[in-house]
Scaffold this active site. Structure first.
Site, PDB file in Angstrom:
ATOM      1  N   HIS A 137       0.840  -1.197   0.000  1.00  0.00           N
ATOM      2  CA  HIS A 137       0.000   0.000   0.000  1.00  0.00           C
ATOM      3  C   HIS A 137       0.876   1.249   0.000  1.00  0.00           C
ATOM      4  CE1 HIS A 137       0.737   0.638   4.320  1.00  0.00           C
ATOM      5  NE2 HIS A 137       0.374  -0.626   4.539  1.00  0.00           N
ATOM      6  N   CYS A 149       3.002  -4.913   6.390  1.00  0.00           N
ATOM      7  CA  CYS A 149       2.852  -4.740   4.947  1.00  0.00           C
ATOM      8  C   CYS A 149       4.125  -4.166   4.334  1.00  0.00           C
ATOM      9  CB  CYS A 149       1.689  -3.775   4.667  1.00  0.00           C
ATOM     10  SG  CYS A 149       0.081  -4.393   5.201  1.00  0.00           S
TER      11      CYS A 149
END
Length: 174
Positions: A137, A149
């Site tokens: 992201h 992430c």
């Protein structure tokens, strides 16, 4: 058929910063606050090591134009969430909000999820407690750590997106 791999490595001397190796150069990224690891658990802050397919691209159609890509695309709705409750039968899947279970809201106030690539981590098969919502992201300023992430600037995310397609794998290496 040879599958394309995009390599992600830890930046030298950094626990939670990494490098994404693209065909036109190496780009900085943020990693999980606990660094990289093999034995990921829900909430541990590790970015998992391994080779992962890309499942789909999620995007905020009220903030960015629909990106052009050959992988499946989904515009994030206000009711979209991602289950992070290990006891939920929909653990590590997109769900509808509101939910009586713990879930992450995908339509966030900040801009981190304006563009999201869903990585095929712990999804086939899903193992309860092994981690959920492992995405690529957008990064916070200064590339502050993620919850596990991989996060890139918008410019670098779009550069990555130009190199991915069906069959592309993300290889996270220590």
């Amino acid at each position: 058929m040879v599958q394309k791999r995009i390599l992600v490595t830890r930046a030298p001397g950094e626990q939670s910063k990494g490098l994404v190796h693209l065909s036109n150069g190496v780009r900085p990224c943020a990693l999980g606050g606990s660094g990289l690891g093999v034995l990921k658990r829900e909430g541990d802050g590790l970015t998992p090591l391994g080779v992962f397919p890309l499942r789909q691209l999620l995007y905020r159609d009220d903030r960015v134009m629909r990106p052009r890509t050959l992988i499946p695309v989904h515009a994030i709705r206000a009711s979209d969430g991602w289950s992070d409750d290990s006891d939920d039968r929909n653990y590590n899947r997109m769900i509808a909000l509101p939910s009586p279970r713990s879930a992450e809201t995908l339509k966030r106030e900040d801009h981190l999820y304006d563009l999201v690539l869903v990585m095929g981590y712990n999804d086939c098969p899903r193992v309860r407690g092994r981690g959920s919502a492992v995405f690529i992201h957008l990064a916070r300023p200064e590339y502050t750590p993620t919850e596990g992430c991989i996060a890139l600037s918008k410019r670098d995310f779009l550069a990555l997106l130009r190199e991915v397609g069906p069959g592309t794998r993300i290889e996270v290496r220590g």
